[in-house]
Motif scaffolding. Structure first.
Motif, short mmCIF file in Angstrom:
data_model
loop_
_atom_site.label_atom_id
_atom_site.label_comp_id
_atom_site.label_asym_id
_atom_site.label_seq_id
_atom_site.Cartn_x
_atom_site.Cartn_y
_atom_site.Cartn_z
N THR A 132 0.84 -1.20 0.00
CA THR A 132 0.00 0.00 0.00
C THR A 132 0.88 1.25 0.00
O THR A 132 2.00 1.22 0.50
N PRO A 133 0.36 2.35 -0.56
CA PRO A 133 1.15 3.59 -0.56
C PRO A 133 1.35 4.14 0.86
O PRO A 133 0.61 3.83 1.78
N VAL A 134 2.35 4.97 1.01
CA VAL A 134 2.64 5.61 2.28
C VAL A 134 1.66 6.76 2.47
O VAL A 134 1.50 7.60 1.58
N SER A 135 1.02 6.79 3.63
CA SER A 135 0.08 7.88 3.91
C SER A 135 0.85 9.14 4.33
O SER A 135 2.04 9.10 4.63
N VAL A 136 0.13 10.24 4.36
CA VAL A 136 0.74 11.52 4.74
C VAL A 136 1.22 11.47 6.18
O VAL A 136 2.29 11.97 6.52
N GLU A 137 0.45 10.83 7.06
CA GLU A 137 0.84 10.72 8.46
C GLU A 137 2.11 9.88 8.63
O GLU A 137 2.98 10.21 9.42
#
Length: 111
Positions: free
Chosen positions: A62-67
């Protein structure tokens, strides 16, 4: 990469290893193989996007979230390997890949 000094010193150490291999084996081909294996090894450890890989192995798809990116930037200020979390799956993958590469390199250089 936050600390370019580590990358530079790794390349200098690699150059010393290449020179030693060249002196001991008198083979330009073995020097080049040593250099290529070393550059790939250094690149595999020092250059990846650690905000992406410094997560649980099951979340690598999964992509890296902003947090997660913000928390990774906060922990990137710590120096050295203290900033990395210890995940057994990543350790096993690195040990397997680098162990296999070093075993084959040593077999080639020592022959």
């Amino acid at each position: 990469m936050a600390n370019h000094a580590v990358f530079r010193s790794s390349l200098v150490c690699l150059a010393l290893v290449v020179v030693v291999v060249g002196i001991c084996t008198q083979s330009f081909r073995k020097m080049m193989v040593t250099y290529l294996v070393g550059v790939v090894g250094i690149g595999g450890v020092l250059l990846p996007d650690w905000a992406y890989f410094d997560r649980d192995f099951s979340r690598w798809g999964t992509p890296v979230s902003v947090e997660e990116r913000a928390s990774a930037n906060a922990t990137a200020e710590r120096s050295g390997f203290a900033r990395l979390k210890r995940y057994p799956m990543r350790l096993a993958a690195y040990a397997t890949i680098y162990g296999f590469a070093l075993y084959n390199w040593w077999g080639f250089v020592s022959s």
